[in-house]
Design an enzyme around this catalytic site. Structure first.
Site, short mmCIF file in Angstrom:
data_model
loop_
_atom_site.label_atom_id
_atom_site.label_comp_id
_atom_site.label_asym_id
_atom_site.label_seq_id
_atom_site.Cartn_x
_atom_site.Cartn_y
_atom_site.Cartn_z
N PRO A 87 46.43 86.97 1.37
CG PRO A 87 46.03 84.75 0.81
CD PRO A 87 46.77 85.97 0.36
CD GLU A 114 50.06 77.27 -5.74
OE1 GLU A 114 49.95 77.24 -4.50
OE2 GLU A 114 49.13 76.98 -6.52
NE ARG A 152 29.93 103.20 0.43
CZ ARG A 152 29.75 103.56 1.69
NH1 ARG A 152 30.74 103.48 2.54
NH2 ARG A 152 28.58 104.00 2.10
CG ASP A 167 28.24 104.19 5.87
OD1 ASP A 167 28.18 105.24 6.54
OD2 ASP A 167 29.27 103.77 5.35
C1 4H7 Z 1 49.08 87.15 -3.00
C2 4H7 Z 1 49.74 85.99 -2.64
C3 4H7 Z 1 43.97 87.98 -1.25
C4 4H7 Z 1 47.84 87.08 -3.59
C5 4H7 Z 1 49.13 84.76 -2.84
C6 4H7 Z 1 44.55 87.35 -2.36
C7 4H7 Z 1 42.93 85.93 -0.67
C8 4H7 Z 1 43.16 87.27 -0.41
C9 4H7 Z 1 47.21 85.84 -3.83
C10 4H7 Z 1 47.88 84.67 -3.43
C11 4H7 Z 1 44.29 85.99 -2.57
C12 4H7 Z 1 42.53 87.94 0.77
C13 4H7 Z 1 47.17 82.98 -4.98
C14 4H7 Z 1 47.64 82.41 -2.69
C15 4H7 Z 1 46.21 81.80 -5.09
C16 4H7 Z 1 46.73 81.19 -2.84
C17 4H7 Z 1 45.80 79.58 -4.32
C18 4H7 Z 1 45.85 85.82 -4.48
N1 4H7 Z 1 43.46 85.33 -1.70
N2 4H7 Z 1 47.28 83.42 -3.63
N3 4H7 Z 1 46.68 80.73 -4.20
N4 4H7 Z 1 42.05 87.19 1.75
N5 4H7 Z 1 44.83 85.29 -3.60
O1 4H7 Z 1 42.47 89.17 0.82
#
Ligand code: 4H7
Length: 228
Positions: A87, A114, A152, A167
């Site tokens: 994220p 986490e 793709r 596309d």
């Molecule tokens: C890396 C670090 C990508 C990957 C933390 C991955 C959303 C996206 C993850 C986490 C992802 C995206 C693990 C943090 C689950 C939050 C509850 C895997 N989420 N997570 N925790 N937006 N989660 O591309």
């Protein structure tokens, strides 16, 4: 293009990639998808990949040793990039997809629980990529989005028919509406212009529809298009 995916759940990756266009691309050798499970690199008898966070708090943190050892076991091509789906990453879009398609190998790291012990980032220094501003339970879906979107763009992955299709984003606009048989369904008719065989007129209609729906649905994209 070679995709190497580090994941605790390899079946998630293998399953999606064994259908449709990705399957065809893999069978014809245009792409290859390989998974590496950090659990296979654990050094204790319980095959532990996570532990409680220093400093306290809820949940579990992925341990550095299994991930770093798994990473170092992967054979690296010369023209390779390592990506962590997270994220906190740079937002994925059509331009980033095109940039990634220039590599010969993409190594992907999928997190869970986490997240990663920070020293995994310190040592591997992956490029962090996000598929949007929301949180998922794991990085596998984002990794699959990346594999799909990059594949793709590679010559030979899409058949003639699929490629001929203009596309969304290739021209900066959303797709025009599509219709197939029958000509009328529940009183809704296919636009007359699509039935008359006048290809110039059809192209003009589709472009006008593309512009109109982009202006209404994605004013941000429309503004970029107008200023191109
Ligand atoms: C890396 C670090 C990508 C990957 C933390 C991955 C959303 C996206 C993850 C986490 C992802 C995206 C693990 C943090 C689950 C939050 C509850 C895997 N989420 N997570 N925790 N937006 N989660 O591309």
């Amino acid at each position: 293009m070679k995709f190497d995916v580090m994941t605790l759940f390899p079946e998630m990756i293998e399953s999606y990639c064994s259908y449709s266009i990705l399957k065809r691309a893999a069978d014809s050798g245009i792409i290859s998808v390989n998974t590496i499970n950090p659990r296979d690199f654990t050094e204790d008898k319980h095959k532990k990949v996570d532990d409680t966070p220093y400093g306290g708090g809820a949940g579990m943190v992925l341990m550095a040793q299994p991930y770093v050892d798994a990473y170092e076991s992967i054979e690296r091509e010369q023209n390779s990039i390592t990506v962590m789906l997270s994220p906190q990453g740079e937002p994925l879009n059509d331009k980033l997809v095109n940039d990634l398609a220039k590599y010969d190998q993409i190594v992907m790291m999928c997190g869970h629980y986490e997240g990663f012990d920070e020293r995994i980032r310190d040592i591997i220094k992956p490029k962090e990529i996000s598929i949007g501003d929301f949180v998922l339970t794991g990085g596998e879906l984002p990794a699959l989005c990346l594999i799909d979107a990059v594949s793709r763009k590679i010559e030979g992955t899409l058949g003639k028919i699929e490629s001929a299709d203009e596309d969304s984003f290739s021209n900066g606009l959303l797709e025009y509406p599509h219709y197939t048989k029958p000509r009328e369904y529940r009183g809704l008719k296919v636009p007359e212009v699509l039935l008359n065989g006048n290809h110039k007129e059809i192209a003009a209609f589709r472009l006008q529809q593309s512009k109109e729906r982009t202006r209404l649905k994605r004013p941000d994209l429309y503004e970029k298009y107008e200023n191109m």
